[in-house]
Scaffold this active site. Structure first.
Site, PDB file in Angstrom:
ATOM      1  N   ASN A 109       0.780  -1.234   0.000  1.00 47.94           N
ATOM      2  CA  ASN A 109       0.000   0.000   0.000  1.00 47.94           C
ATOM      3  C   ASN A 109       0.814   1.286   0.000  1.00 47.94           C
ATOM      4  O   ASN A 109       0.274   2.367   0.261  1.00 47.94           O
ATOM      5  CB  ASN A 109      -0.974  -0.019   1.188  1.00 47.94           C
ATOM      6  CG  ASN A 109      -2.098  -1.016   0.944  1.00 47.94           C
ATOM      7  OD1 ASN A 109      -2.414  -1.320  -0.208  1.00 47.94           O
ATOM      8  ND2 ASN A 109      -2.690  -1.532   2.009  1.00 47.94           N
ATOM      9  N   ASN A 132      -5.474  -5.170   2.953  1.00 42.74           N
ATOM     10  CA  ASN A 132      -6.297  -4.304   3.801  1.00 42.74           C
ATOM     11  C   ASN A 132      -7.358  -3.474   3.079  1.00 42.74           C
ATOM     12  O   ASN A 132      -7.538  -2.287   3.386  1.00 42.74           O
ATOM     13  CB  ASN A 132      -5.376  -3.417   4.646  1.00 42.74           C
ATOM     14  CG  ASN A 132      -4.773  -4.240   5.768  1.00 42.74           C
ATOM     15  OD1 ASN A 132      -5.465  -5.080   6.358  1.00 42.74           O
ATOM     16  ND2 ASN A 132      -3.504  -4.051   6.055  1.00 42.74           N
ATOM     17  N   THR A 241       4.670  -8.189   8.499  1.00 45.90           N
ATOM     18  CA  THR A 241       3.584  -7.359   7.964  1.00 45.90           C
ATOM     19  C   THR A 241       2.695  -8.227   7.074  1.00 45.90           C
ATOM     20  O   THR A 241       3.088  -9.319   6.642  1.00 45.90           O
ATOM     21  CB  THR A 241       4.117  -6.209   7.091  1.00 45.90           C
ATOM     22  OG1 THR A 241       4.762  -6.794   5.949  1.00 45.90           O
ATOM     23  CG2 THR A 241       5.080  -5.325   7.844  1.00 45.90           C
ATOM     24  N   THR A 242       1.532  -7.679   6.768  1.00 52.33           N
ATOM     25  CA  THR A 242       0.627  -8.356   5.856  1.00 52.33           C
ATOM     26  C   THR A 242       1.341  -8.665   4.543  1.00 52.33           C
ATOM     27  O   THR A 242       1.212  -9.750   3.984  1.00 52.33           O
ATOM     28  CB  THR A 242      -0.589  -7.448   5.562  1.00 52.33           C
ATOM     29  OG1 THR A 242      -1.184  -7.078   6.805  1.00 52.33           O
ATOM     30  CG2 THR A 242      -1.599  -8.124   4.690  1.00 52.33           C
ATOM     31  N   GLY A 243       2.136  -7.699   4.060  1.00 55.45           N
ATOM     32  CA  GLY A 243       2.820  -7.879   2.782  1.00 55.45           C
ATOM     33  C   GLY A 243       3.769  -9.070   2.813  1.00 55.45           C
ATOM     34  O   GLY A 243       3.796  -9.889   1.886  1.00 55.45           O
ATOM     35  N   TRP A 263       7.403  -0.014  -0.341  1.00 60.32           N
ATOM     36  CA  TRP A 263       8.403   1.057  -0.216  1.00 60.32           C
ATOM     37  C   TRP A 263       8.174   1.778   1.115  1.00 60.32           C
ATOM     38  O   TRP A 263       7.478   2.788   1.184  1.00 60.32           O
ATOM     39  CB  TRP A 263       8.308   2.038  -1.398  1.00 60.32           C
ATOM     40  CG  TRP A 263       9.435   3.031  -1.373  1.00 60.32           C
ATOM     41  CD1 TRP A 263       9.418   4.289  -0.812  1.00 60.32           C
ATOM     42  CD2 TRP A 263      10.754   2.855  -1.893  1.00 60.32           C
ATOM     43  NE1 TRP A 263      10.637   4.889  -0.953  1.00 60.32           N
ATOM     44  CE2 TRP A 263      11.485   4.028  -1.612  1.00 60.32           C
ATOM     45  CE3 TRP A 263      11.402   1.815  -2.562  1.00 60.32           C
ATOM     46  CZ2 TRP A 263      12.815   4.191  -1.976  1.00 60.32           C
ATOM     47  CZ3 TRP A 263      12.728   1.978  -2.931  1.00 60.32           C
ATOM     48  CH2 TRP A 263      13.416   3.162  -2.648  1.00 60.32           C
ATOM     49  N   TYR A 276       2.842   7.396   2.961  1.00 62.65           N
ATOM     50  CA  TYR A 276       2.913   6.073   3.599  1.00 62.65           C
ATOM     51  C   TYR A 276       1.946   5.093   2.928  1.00 62.65           C
ATOM     52  O   TYR A 276       2.315   3.963   2.608  1.00 62.65           O
ATOM     53  CB  TYR A 276       2.595   6.216   5.094  1.00 62.65           C
ATOM     54  CG  TYR A 276       2.620   4.889   5.815  1.00 62.65           C
ATOM     55  CD1 TYR A 276       3.801   4.167   5.939  1.00 62.65           C
ATOM     56  CD2 TYR A 276       1.451   4.345   6.341  1.00 62.65           C
ATOM     57  CE1 TYR A 276       3.825   2.939   6.586  1.00 62.65           C
ATOM     58  CE2 TYR A 276       1.463   3.117   6.990  1.00 62.65           C
ATOM     59  CZ  TYR A 276       2.656   2.419   7.101  1.00 62.65           C
ATOM     60  OH  TYR A 276       2.671   1.196   7.727  1.00 62.65           O
ATOM     61  N   HIS A 277       0.715   5.538   2.735  1.00 67.29           N
ATOM     62  CA  HIS A 277      -0.273   4.771   1.967  1.00 67.29           C
ATOM     63  C   HIS A 277      -0.646   5.574   0.727  1.00 67.29           C
ATOM     64  O   HIS A 277      -0.718   6.794   0.798  1.00 67.29           O
ATOM     65  CB  HIS A 277      -1.565   4.573   2.773  1.00 67.29           C
ATOM     66  CG  HIS A 277      -1.481   3.475   3.792  1.00 67.29           C
ATOM     67  ND1 HIS A 277      -2.330   3.412   4.872  1.00 67.29           N
ATOM     68  CD2 HIS A 277      -0.684   2.374   3.874  1.00 67.29           C
ATOM     69  CE1 HIS A 277      -2.043   2.328   5.588  1.00 67.29           C
ATOM     70  NE2 HIS A 277      -1.049   1.686   5.015  1.00 67.29           N
ATOM     71  N   HIS A 293       5.884  -3.587  13.554  1.00 64.90           N
ATOM     72  CA  HIS A 293       6.475  -4.020  12.292  1.00 64.90           C
ATOM     73  C   HIS A 293       7.920  -3.554  12.125  1.00 64.90           C
ATOM     74  O   HIS A 293       8.350  -2.587  12.728  1.00 64.90           O
ATOM     75  CB  HIS A 293       5.675  -3.495  11.105  1.00 64.90           C
ATOM     76  CG  HIS A 293       4.307  -4.064  11.026  1.00 64.90           C
ATOM     77  ND1 HIS A 293       4.021  -5.360  11.344  1.00 64.90           N
ATOM     78  CD2 HIS A 293       3.131  -3.506  10.671  1.00 64.90           C
ATOM     79  CE1 HIS A 293       2.730  -5.577  11.174  1.00 64.90           C
ATOM     80  NE2 HIS A 293       2.164  -4.460  10.780  1.00 64.90           N
TER      81      HIS A 293
HETATM   82  N1  CTP Z   1       3.983  -1.464   2.662  1.00 66.69           N
HETATM   83  C1  CTP Z   1       5.242  -0.986   2.310  1.00 66.69           C
HETATM   84  N2  CTP Z   1       5.512   0.348   2.402  1.00 66.69           N
HETATM   85  C2  CTP Z   1       4.592   1.208   2.852  1.00 66.69           C
HETATM   86  C3  CTP Z   1       3.307   0.735   3.232  1.00 66.69           C
HETATM   87  C4  CTP Z   1       3.034  -0.618   3.121  1.00 66.69           C
HETATM   88  O1  CTP Z   1       6.112  -1.769   1.926  1.00 66.69           O
HETATM   89  N3  CTP Z   1       4.884   2.514   2.906  1.00 66.69           N
HETATM   90  C5  CTP Z   1       3.682  -2.903   2.485  1.00 66.69           C
HETATM   91  C6  CTP Z   1       3.855  -3.708   3.785  1.00 66.69           C
HETATM   92  O2  CTP Z   1       4.372  -4.978   3.463  1.00 66.69           O
HETATM   93  C7  CTP Z   1       2.432  -3.839   4.285  1.00 66.69           C
HETATM   94  C8  CTP Z   1       1.616  -3.886   2.995  1.00 66.69           C
HETATM   95  O3  CTP Z   1       2.327  -3.031   2.097  1.00 66.69           O
HETATM   96  O4  CTP Z   1       2.196  -4.994   5.047  1.00 66.69           O
HETATM   97  C9  CTP Z   1       0.185  -3.407   3.167  1.00 66.69           C
HETATM   98  O5  CTP Z   1       0.160  -2.145   3.780  1.00 66.69           O
HETATM   99  P1  CTP Z   1      -0.647  -1.879   5.125  1.00 66.69           P
HETATM  100  O6  CTP Z   1      -2.078  -2.085   4.867  1.00 66.69           O
HETATM  101  O7  CTP Z   1      -0.219  -0.586   5.707  1.00 66.69           O
HETATM  102  O8  CTP Z   1      -0.018  -3.064   6.024  1.00 66.69           O
HETATM  103  P2  CTP Z   1      -0.120  -3.770   7.423  1.00 66.69           P
HETATM  104  O9  CTP Z   1       0.999  -4.743   7.562  1.00 66.69           O
HETATM  105  O10 CTP Z   1      -1.419  -4.400   7.564  1.00 66.69           O
HETATM  106  O11 CTP Z   1       0.028  -2.658   8.491  1.00 66.69           O
HETATM  107  P3  CTP Z   1      -0.810  -2.524   9.809  1.00 66.69           P
HETATM  108  O12 CTP Z   1      -0.483  -3.713  10.653  1.00 66.69           O
HETATM  109  O13 CTP Z   1      -0.287  -1.268  10.359  1.00 66.69           O
HETATM  110  O14 CTP Z   1      -2.269  -2.454   9.467  1.00 66.69           O
END
Ligand code: CTP
Length: 319
Positions: A109, A132, A241-243, A263, A276-277, A293
């Site tokens: 994201n 997400n 992380t989810t990713g 990134w 960030y998103h 994370h």
């Molecule tokens: N991601 C990334 N760089 C960012 C934002 C996200 O590399 N600036 C990647 C991460 O691997 C992340 C995935 O995209 O897990 C999805 O983003 P997000 O929904 O923010 O991830 P979550 O891991 O679910 O974070 P959170 O636990 O805070 O909800």
């Protein structure tokens, strides 16, 4: 490869929060990338020693009944019960059973996707994974719209849909769910306490409006198994992380894995600010010491795998 099970609960202090830096990762070669099938097969085999993504992607109906008590994975002392609705929405067979795809895209994201024009390229993959419930409609030029599997942390209901406080937010949420028609909706319902009600609201809407999604609820062992795999490879991740979870699982179902939107740095390789998103106003402080994370560490790991040809990280534009 064996893992010391006690290591799973230890945390490493030195690598948890490396300062975000893009200098060492900016030089991702993209033009001369070639797929390393041998390495990718080896990674798949090694991951299979720790987890079987086909099985661990979801708890199945036969293994639980309504009222059963579950201990949260991260909050072991807190419990929740299997609700009637959750039970009804447990799959009877793995939603990924016998699925094999040649080219998969995992869409993170990061704001790095904005103005990337990567939408059509992302959609050209055989299987597209998103995280997400990130919005696609307004951003499809850059992120595409096809979705075969999408994750939903319970916190998303609060963060992106205002805890469904009004008719309008419930409608928006319902629209987003409806747009997933036929895809897998992966809900980590038993990771951390606090999301119980949010999951329940979502499930109620799905049942009430017979939304055409295939719900999946990750197994209780998934997180520890994924951590275990990375630990034995010397990647000390507190909470994947989810990713990273999606990448680890996708190795089971996909030949070539392409990552977009990964990134975790506030500046791009040219020094320009990166959100960030791609779709909201969440800030980078969010990943600071309060976050569980270790995204920059994950990113470095993925960059190494990119250089070795095991996966392909796309961080530039697609035109
Ligand atoms: N991601 C990334 N760089 C960012 C934002 C996200 O590399 N600036 C990647 C991460 O691997 C992340 C995935 O995209 O897990 C999805 O983003 P997000 O929904 O923010 O991830 P979550 O891991 O679910 O974070 P959170 O636990 O805070 O909800």
């Amino acid at each position: 490869a064996h893992v010391d099970p006690t290591a799973l609960t230890r945390s490493s202090t030195d690598t948890n929060h490396p300062r975000p830096s893009y200098n060492d990762t900016a030089k991702l070669s993209s033009n001369n990338w070639t797929f390393n099938k041998t390495l990718s097969n080896l990674i798949r085999q090694n991951i299979l020693r720790f987890l079987d993504p086909e099985r661990d992607i979801s708890i199945l109906k036969g293994t639980l009944k309504p009222g059963d008590i579950i201990h949260y994975v991260f909050d072991r002392h807190s419990t929740t019960n299997i609700s009637e609705n959750l039970y009804r929405l447990l799959p009877t067979v793995s939603p990924m059973k016998n699925q094999h795809h040649r080219r998969c895209a995992i869409v993170g994201n990061s704001g790095i996707l904005l103005n990337s024009s990567c939408g059509p390229e992302i959609d050209s993959h055989d299987f597209v994974i998103r995280c997400n419930l990130a919005p696609v409609e307004e951003y499809s030029r850059d992120v595409g719209w096809r979705t075969n599997l999408v994750t939903m942390n319970p916190s998303v209901v609060q963060r992106a849909f205002q805890d469904l406080v009004s008719e309008e937010w419930r409608d928006r949420f319902l629209q987003r769910l409806r747009s997933l028609s036929g895809s897998v909706l992966w809900i980590p319902a038993f990771m951390a306490k606090g999301g119980e009600e949010r999951v329940e609201w979502a499930l109620r809407l799905i049942l009430l409006h017979t939304v055409d999604v295939r719900t999946a609820f990750p197994s209780l062992r998934l997180l520890h198994a994924v951590r275990g795999y990375w630990l034995t490879n010397n990647v000390h991740i507190k909470r994947p992380t989810t990713g990273l979870l999606m990448y680890t699982m996708a190795t089971r179902f996909c030949e070539e894995i392409h990552l977009y939107g990964f990134w975790p740095f506030p500046l791009d390789p040219q020094g320009k600010p990166v959100k960030y998103h791609y779709y909201d106003t969440l800030k980078y402080e969010y990943t600071s010491s309060s976050s569980p994370h270790t995204m920059p560490l994950e990113f470095r790991t993925l960059s190494t795998l990119h250089r070795q040809g095991a996966l392909r990280l796309h961080t530039g534009t697609c035109d």
